[in-house]
Design a protein around this motif. Structure first.
Motif, PDB file in Angstrom:
ATOM      1  N   PHE A  21      15.810  42.340  67.084  1.00 37.42           N
ATOM      2  CA  PHE A  21      17.183  41.671  66.903  1.00 37.42           C
ATOM      3  C   PHE A  21      17.531  41.886  65.459  1.00 37.42           C
ATOM      4  CE2 PHE A  21      20.256  40.415  70.016  1.00 37.42           C
ATOM      5  CZ  PHE A  21      19.634  40.744  71.320  1.00 37.42           C
ATOM      6  N   ILE A  22      16.632  41.321  64.709  1.00 37.27           N
ATOM      7  CA  ILE A  22      16.805  41.257  63.193  1.00 37.27           C
ATOM      8  C   ILE A  22      16.846  42.946  62.611  1.00 37.27           C
ATOM      9  CG2 ILE A  22      15.475  40.984  60.810  1.00 37.27           C
ATOM     10  CD1 ILE A  22      14.308  38.960  62.278  1.00 37.27           C
ATOM     11  N   ALA A  23      15.988  43.711  63.114  1.00 37.42           N
ATOM     12  CA  ALA A  23      16.223  45.239  62.682  1.00 37.42           C
ATOM     13  C   ALA A  23      17.438  45.922  63.305  1.00 37.42           C
ATOM     14  CB  ALA A  23      14.900  46.125  63.591  1.00 37.42           C
ATOM     15  N   ALA A  24      18.054  45.286  64.519  1.00 35.41           N
ATOM     16  CA  ALA A  24      19.420  45.742  64.967  1.00 35.41           C
ATOM     17  C   ALA A  24      20.582  45.249  64.038  1.00 35.41           C
ATOM     18  CB  ALA A  24      19.488  45.263  66.367  1.00 35.41           C
ATOM     19  N   SER A  25      20.433  44.088  63.367  1.00 34.97           N
ATOM     20  CA  SER A  25      21.672  43.487  62.624  1.00 34.97           C
ATOM     21  C   SER A  25      21.456  44.052  61.423  1.00 34.97           C
ATOM     22  CB  SER A  25      21.296  42.007  62.553  1.00 34.97           C
ATOM     23  OG  SER A  25      20.182  41.707  61.623  1.00 34.97           O
ATOM     24  N   VAL A  26      20.434  44.591  60.758  1.00 39.01           N
ATOM     25  CA  VAL A  26      20.332  44.806  59.162  1.00 39.01           C
ATOM     26  C   VAL A  26      21.368  46.089  58.974  1.00 39.01           C
ATOM     27  CG1 VAL A  26      18.764  46.208  57.529  1.00 39.01           C
ATOM     28  CG2 VAL A  26      18.011  44.461  59.079  1.00 39.01           C
ATOM     29  N   SER A  27      21.595  47.030  60.137  1.00 33.84           N
ATOM     30  CA  SER A  27      22.359  48.264  59.458  1.00 33.84           C
ATOM     31  C   SER A  27      23.906  47.764  59.704  1.00 33.84           C
ATOM     32  CB  SER A  27      22.028  49.387  60.484  1.00 33.84           C
ATOM     33  OG  SER A  27      22.467  49.387  61.690  1.00 33.84           O
ATOM     34  N   LYS A  28      24.044  46.662  60.408  1.00 35.72           N
ATOM     35  CA  LYS A  28      25.583  46.383  60.657  1.00 35.72           C
ATOM     36  C   LYS A  28      25.966  45.485  59.684  1.00 35.72           C
ATOM     37  CE  LYS A  28      24.363  46.539  65.680  1.00 35.72           C
ATOM     38  NZ  LYS A  28      23.862  45.513  66.534  1.00 35.72           N
ATOM     39  N   ILE A  29      25.127  44.680  58.915  1.00 40.15           N
ATOM     40  CA  ILE A  29      25.369  43.505  58.226  1.00 40.15           C
ATOM     41  C   ILE A  29      26.296  43.764  56.873  1.00 40.15           C
ATOM     42  CG2 ILE A  29      23.503  43.088  56.636  1.00 40.15           C
ATOM     43  CD1 ILE A  29      23.130  40.342  59.049  1.00 40.15           C
ATOM     44  N   GLY A  66      17.449  35.884  65.696  1.00 42.68           N
ATOM     45  CA  GLY A  66      16.173  36.921  65.428  1.00 42.68           C
ATOM     46  C   GLY A  66      15.159  35.999  64.787  1.00 42.68           C
ATOM     47  N   VAL A  67      15.772  35.677  63.416  1.00 42.97           N
ATOM     48  CA  VAL A  67      14.919  34.948  62.520  1.00 42.97           C
ATOM     49  C   VAL A  67      14.303  33.683  63.185  1.00 42.97           C
ATOM     50  CG1 VAL A  67      14.897  33.715  60.273  1.00 42.97           C
ATOM     51  CG2 VAL A  67      15.802  35.801  60.394  1.00 42.97           C
ATOM     52  N   PHE A  68      15.165  32.814  63.958  1.00 46.67           N
ATOM     53  CA  PHE A  68      14.607  31.601  64.386  1.00 46.67           C
ATOM     54  C   PHE A  68      13.607  31.814  65.703  1.00 46.67           C
ATOM     55  CE2 PHE A  68      18.717  29.164  63.215  1.00 46.67           C
ATOM     56  CZ  PHE A  68      18.227  28.702  62.175  1.00 46.67           C
ATOM     57  N   LEU A  69      13.934  32.808  66.203  1.00 44.32           N
ATOM     58  CA  LEU A  69      12.781  33.218  67.301  1.00 44.32           C
ATOM     59  C   LEU A  69      11.471  33.446  66.871  1.00 44.32           C
ATOM     60  CD1 LEU A  69      13.874  35.551  70.281  1.00 44.32           C
ATOM     61  CD2 LEU A  69      13.340  33.087  70.274  1.00 44.32           C
ATOM     62  N   ILE A  70      11.657  34.221  65.320  1.00 47.82           N
ATOM     63  CA  ILE A  70      10.034  34.649  65.047  1.00 47.82           C
ATOM     64  C   ILE A  70       9.506  32.976  64.244  1.00 47.82           C
ATOM     65  CG2 ILE A  70       9.344  35.572  63.151  1.00 47.82           C
ATOM     66  CD1 ILE A  70      10.730  38.052  64.066  1.00 47.82           C
ATOM     67  N   ILE A  71      10.365  32.669  63.632  1.00 53.77           N
ATOM     68  CA  ILE A  71       9.795  31.434  62.920  1.00 53.77           C
ATOM     69  C   ILE A  71       9.438  30.093  63.789  1.00 53.77           C
ATOM     70  CG2 ILE A  71      10.490  32.164  60.645  1.00 53.77           C
ATOM     71  CD1 ILE A  71      12.737  30.159  60.646  1.00 53.77           C
ATOM     72  N   GLY A  72      10.218  30.253  65.085  1.00 54.27           N
ATOM     73  CA  GLY A  72       9.794  29.261  66.056  1.00 54.27           C
ATOM     74  C   GLY A  72      10.544  28.012  66.275  1.00 54.27           C
ATOM     75  N   ILE A  73      11.786  27.927  65.305  1.00 51.80           N
ATOM     76  CA  ILE A  73      12.532  26.589  65.484  1.00 51.80           C
ATOM     77  C   ILE A  73      13.726  27.103  66.370  1.00 51.80           C
ATOM     78  CG2 ILE A  73      11.931  25.444  63.417  1.00 51.80           C
ATOM     79  CD1 ILE A  73      14.348  26.599  61.872  1.00 51.80           C
ATOM     80  N   PHE A  74      14.391  26.105  67.092  1.00 53.31           N
ATOM     81  CA  PHE A  74      15.562  26.361  68.012  1.00 53.31           C
ATOM     82  C   PHE A  74      15.190  27.512  68.809  1.00 53.31           C
ATOM     83  CE2 PHE A  74      18.528  25.018  64.061  1.00 53.31           C
ATOM     84  CZ  PHE A  74      17.985  23.692  64.315  1.00 53.31           C
ATOM     85  N   LYS A  75      14.031  27.714  69.170  1.00 59.22           N
ATOM     86  CA  LYS A  75      13.717  28.831  70.231  1.00 59.22           C
ATOM     87  C   LYS A  75      14.664  28.992  71.345  1.00 59.22           C
ATOM     88  CE  LYS A  75       9.552  27.457  70.120  1.00 59.22           C
ATOM     89  NZ  LYS A  75       8.147  26.916  69.943  1.00 59.22           N
ATOM     90  N   ARG A  76      14.932  27.842  71.871  1.00 58.95           N
ATOM     91  CA  ARG A  76      15.466  27.732  73.327  1.00 58.95           C
ATOM     92  C   ARG A  76      17.122  28.055  72.977  1.00 58.95           C
ATOM     93  NH1 ARG A  76      15.613  23.086  76.058  1.00 58.95           N
ATOM     94  NH2 ARG A  76      15.906  24.160  78.221  1.00 58.95           N
ATOM     95  N   GLY A  77      17.552  27.548  71.848  1.00 64.87           N
ATOM     96  CA  GLY A  77      19.069  27.941  71.567  1.00 64.87           C
ATOM     97  C   GLY A  77      19.166  29.479  71.278  1.00 64.87           C
ATOM     98  N   SER A  78      18.258  29.839  70.373  1.00 64.33           N
ATOM     99  CA  SER A  78      18.160  31.294  70.126  1.00 64.33           C
ATOM    100  C   SER A  78      18.164  32.167  71.101  1.00 64.33           C
ATOM    101  CB  SER A  78      16.850  31.471  69.119  1.00 64.33           C
ATOM    102  OG  SER A  78      17.130  30.756  68.063  1.00 64.33           O
ATOM    103  N   SER A  79      17.365  31.774  72.219  1.00 66.65           N
ATOM    104  CA  SER A  79      17.027  32.823  73.273  1.00 66.65           C
ATOM    105  C   SER A  79      18.466  32.701  74.414  1.00 66.65           C
ATOM    106  CB  SER A  79      15.648  32.392  74.292  1.00 66.65           C
ATOM    107  OG  SER A  79      15.636  31.042  74.231  1.00 66.65           O
ATOM    108  N   VAL A  80      19.226  31.500  74.343  1.00 66.62           N
ATOM    109  CA  VAL A  80      20.364  31.502  74.932  1.00 66.62           C
ATOM    110  C   VAL A  80      21.462  32.469  74.288  1.00 66.62           C
ATOM    111  CG1 VAL A  80      22.231  30.044  75.768  1.00 66.62           C
ATOM    112  CG2 VAL A  80      19.979  28.988  76.094  1.00 66.62           C
ATOM    113  N   ILE A  81      21.432  32.135  73.027  1.00 65.79           N
ATOM    114  CA  ILE A  81      22.415  33.276  72.403  1.00 65.79           C
ATOM    115  C   ILE A  81      22.114  34.556  72.527  1.00 65.79           C
ATOM    116  CG2 ILE A  81      23.342  33.719  69.854  1.00 65.79           C
ATOM    117  CD1 ILE A  81      24.176  31.214  70.128  1.00 65.79           C
ATOM    118  N   ILE A  82      20.868  34.834  72.405  1.00 68.55           N
ATOM    119  CA  ILE A  82      20.466  36.457  72.480  1.00 68.55           C
ATOM    120  C   ILE A  82      20.541  36.951  73.833  1.00 68.55           C
ATOM    121  CG2 ILE A  82      18.400  37.751  72.484  1.00 68.55           C
ATOM    122  CD1 ILE A  82      17.386  36.656  70.164  1.00 68.55           C
ATOM    123  N   SER A  83      20.484  35.896  74.894  1.00 70.87           N
ATOM    124  CA  SER A  83      20.638  36.626  76.279  1.00 70.87           C
ATOM    125  C   SER A  83      22.228  36.739  76.477  1.00 70.87           C
ATOM    126  CB  SER A  83      20.157  35.242  77.210  1.00 70.87           C
ATOM    127  OG  SER A  83      18.859  35.103  77.187  1.00 70.87           O
TER     128      SER A  83
END
Lengths: 150, 179
Positions: A21-29, A66-83
């Motif tokens: 997700f981080i990689a996907a965002s970089v070219s668009k940002i 993507g960053v939150f998933l990797i560093i491990g905070i707000f994992k569940r919130g991040s996974s809901v958003i990503i889903s």
């Protein structure tokens, strides 16, 4: 399903999904203009007025969760958003695929805007990512509880 | 219950950070966009529904930015221009161009063309007279390159650019000459 419940397996999934997700965002940002066009090319009905808002917010949603998933905070919130994002992408790609639109999906990079890309392959990739994200959601919670009880 | 509340709080925080970050990045980005997409300008001159073919071939108006706006033309006008020997410019990439194109078309790859300076564009198109008619096309009406390439050429000083939106797909379906 011992592997799936394995702590390191879930961590690996988090790194993969978050990294993608981080990689996907970089070219668009910094390329809102082309991402807006990529969304426009899907010709999603009744979506025109929301195209630019999506082009502004989706890349940072991808980056932040993507960053939150990797560093491990707000994992569940991040996974809901990503889903939710993945479900949206799957719907958009599927309608384009069914209608036989000749588009670039614009999902990973903007490099191929305007060229044919394999939409079906993208749909399958997104479904796999969705499964991984649901696993992260489910077992992050469980692992947390286990850790606490120990 | 506590977990659910925590989850909602997490989602709200992520949404908030992303919205702020998104608008901030759009604000500082060199390719920033307005909140609502405006496509009205692109099809300002659309002759695809005009009945008289001669009118369809009419030249666009001089824009306040100092260039002649490209005109959107339907396939029958494109075919007539083709029969008159007008230059067709294919904006797709070279590999797509080589796979199949409108007979006699030249390839100007939009992706590299858009980043050239006005002078570089003119050097690339030196064989084409500025007052000459040019028809810009790409793969089909779901690709935007025909429009964007037409505007790039118009801005580079080519005064009579047409957009044939149906592109290679419609042309081939009609059974018109390809190579």
């Amino acid at each position: 399903m011992k592997i799936i419940e394995n702590k390191y397996f879930i961590i690996a999934l988090r790194l993969i999904v978050g990294g993608l997700f981080i990689a996907a965002s970089v070219s668009k940002i910094f390329n809102q203009e082309e991402f807006s066009r990529a969304i426009y090319n899907y010709k999603i009905p009744y979506f025109d007025s929301l195209i630019n808002i999506s082009a502004i917010i989706i890349p940072s949603l991808e980056l932040v969760s993507g960053v939150f998933l990797i560093i491990g905070i707000f994992k569940r919130g991040s996974s809901v958003i990503i889903s939710i994002l993945l479900i949206m992408f799957i719907i958009f790609l599927s309608q384009a695929y069914i209608r036989g639109l000749d588009i670039s999906c614009g999902c990973f990079s903007l490099e191929s805007v305007g060229q044919k890309s394999d939409i079906l392959q993208r749909i399958i990739e997104d479904i796999l990512l969705l499964i991984a994200t649901v696993l992260i959601f489910k077992y992050s919670n469980k692992l947390n509880i286990q850790e606490k009880s120990i | 219950m506590k977990l659910k509340k925590k989850l909602i709080r997490e989602i709200i925080i992520i949404l908030f950070i992303s919205i702020v970050l998104g608008f901030f990045l759009n604000f500082i980005s060199p390719k920033s966009i307005p909140l609502v997409r405006d496509d009205s300008q692109r099809f300002e001159i659309d002759t695809s529904k005009v009945k008289n073919v001669d009118l369809k071939k009419q030249r666009g108006k001089l824009d306040k930015d100092g260039f002649y706006r490209p005109v959107n033309i339907p396939i029958e006008a494109a075919k007539q221009l083709f029969d008159e020997g007008v230059v067709f410019v294919d904006g797709r990439n070279p590999s797509e161009f080589n796979e199949g194109r409108i007979k006699g078309a030249i390839n100007i790859d939009y992706k590299t063309f858009k980043d050239m300076t006005k002078e570089e564009k003119q050097v690339l198109m030196k064989d084409i007279n500025k007052e000459q008619v040019i028809v810009s096309y790409c793969s089909s009406d779901s690709c935007e390159i025909s429009i964007d390439n037409a505007y790039e050429m118009a801005r580079a000083g080519y005064n009579d650019v047409k957009i044939f939106l149906g592109g290679f797909k419609e042309w081939k379906q009609k059974g018109y000459p390809v190579e």
